[in-house]
Design an enzyme around this catalytic site. Structure first.
Site, short mmCIF file in Angstrom:
data_model
loop_
_atom_site.label_atom_id
_atom_site.label_comp_id
_atom_site.label_asym_id
_atom_site.label_seq_id
_atom_site.Cartn_x
_atom_site.Cartn_y
_atom_site.Cartn_z
N TYR A 217 0.83 -1.21 0.00
CA TYR A 217 0.00 0.00 0.00
C TYR A 217 0.86 1.26 0.00
CZ TYR A 217 -3.16 3.65 1.54
OH TYR A 217 -3.86 4.81 1.63
N GLU A 224 0.80 6.71 -6.75
CA GLU A 224 -0.30 7.64 -6.98
C GLU A 224 0.19 9.08 -6.95
OE1 GLU A 224 -3.41 6.91 -4.21
OE2 GLU A 224 -3.67 4.81 -4.80
#
Length: 292
Positions: A217, A224
């Site tokens: 993550y 991102e």
């Protein structure tokens, strides 16, 4: 991480095969069961050849009433909905991983440019359907914490919206890396969820999900941020202060994207902290069950 995802897929397929085999063997008639009992009663001392398949069928027939009662209890609308949702996510992420792997082996680095065009629709559907998971937590179907899930759903769908509206970003290699990490996160999570729904959880898959999920993550959040940063640079270099949105909006997109970067950093930090705490709680509960 990739090997752990492949092991999760194989374990889920094996569990589904076992469930189907057990369900099929439960349909042994009472006459067949009675015949086997009469044979054992007539020749109690005579050793006979044991048919393994028949033995399994007899055992399944004896347990048939309890199995049917369990089926009536679990085959409800709620169970079918949760099973279907997790099965869809599992199959979709498995297809995405297979598609990306085959395309990379066949075309090499050229496959990175058209990743969005090959799997963008399926990935968008998977991320769009994750909105339902917020209702799962609110309804008590999922026992996870709502804040990390809410942030993940919002950030991914906003980023996907940005990628869809900016065709220049779709061919960037960072988009391929982003989709790959999202796919790994899905394959670490949904197989374990699917096994829990079927009532056969696995300790190894539980450990893989809550241990490998955190570093993956973090990598996904960094990717991102890189994707958004490249989108901002492209807008500024091209001299486009506005993005052609389907609705009329006077907001300047680069400012919104820079604000998104700040929110992403804060939200990812809080999410990682809560994921670590959730990992400790889940593993402690599992250890208590093993000690009992």
């Amino acid at each position: 991480m990739l090997s752990a995802c492949v092991k999760n897929v194989n374990y889920v397929l094996h569990s589904l095969q076992c469930q189907v085999f057990t369900f099929g063997n439960s349909f042994l008639t009472k006459k067949e069961c009675q015949k086997e009992r009469e044979k054992k009663t007539a020749n109690p001392q005579t050793p006979t050849h044991i048919n393994i398949n028949t033995t399994h069928k007899v055992a399944a027939a004896v347990a048939r009433p309890a199995a049917l009662q369990g089926l009536k209890m679990w085959f409800t609308a709620r169970f079918l909905y949760v099973f279907t949702y997790n099965m869809f996510q599992f199959c979709a992420h498995t297809w995405i991983l297979a598609n990306m792997t085959v395309r990379f082996l066949m075309f090499g680095r050229d496959a990175l440019a058209d990743t969005f065009y090959s799997i963008g629709v399926v990935m968008s559907l998977c991320q769009l359907f994750t909105v339902l998971e917020l209702f799962h937590i609110a309804d008590g179907i999922d026992k996870s914490w709502i804040l990390p899930r809410l942030f993940q759903v919002v950030e991914r769908n906003l980023l996907l919206f940005t990628i869809v509206m900016m065709e220049e970003i779709q061919s960037k290699p960072v988009v391929c890396a982003q989709f790959f990490l999202w796919n790994i996160l899905g394959l670490l999570r949904y197989p374990q969820e699917l096994l829990c729904v079927m009532g056969s959880p696995s300790l190894n898959m539980l450990w893989n999900r809550y241990t490998l999920y955190v570093p993956t993550y973090i990598l996904a959040a960094v990717t991102e941020g890189v994707t958004v940063y490249q989108a901002v640079n492209h807008l500024e270099k091209a001299g486009r202060g506005r993005l052609q949105l389907p609705i009329s909006s006077p907001n300047r997109v680069p400012i919104l994207l820079k604000t998104y970067l700040i929110i992403l950093a804060v939200g990812a930090t809080v999410t990682v902290w809560q994921l670590v705490k959730e990992r400790q709680q889940r593993l402690e509960k599992w250890n208590k069950k093993l000690k009992k």
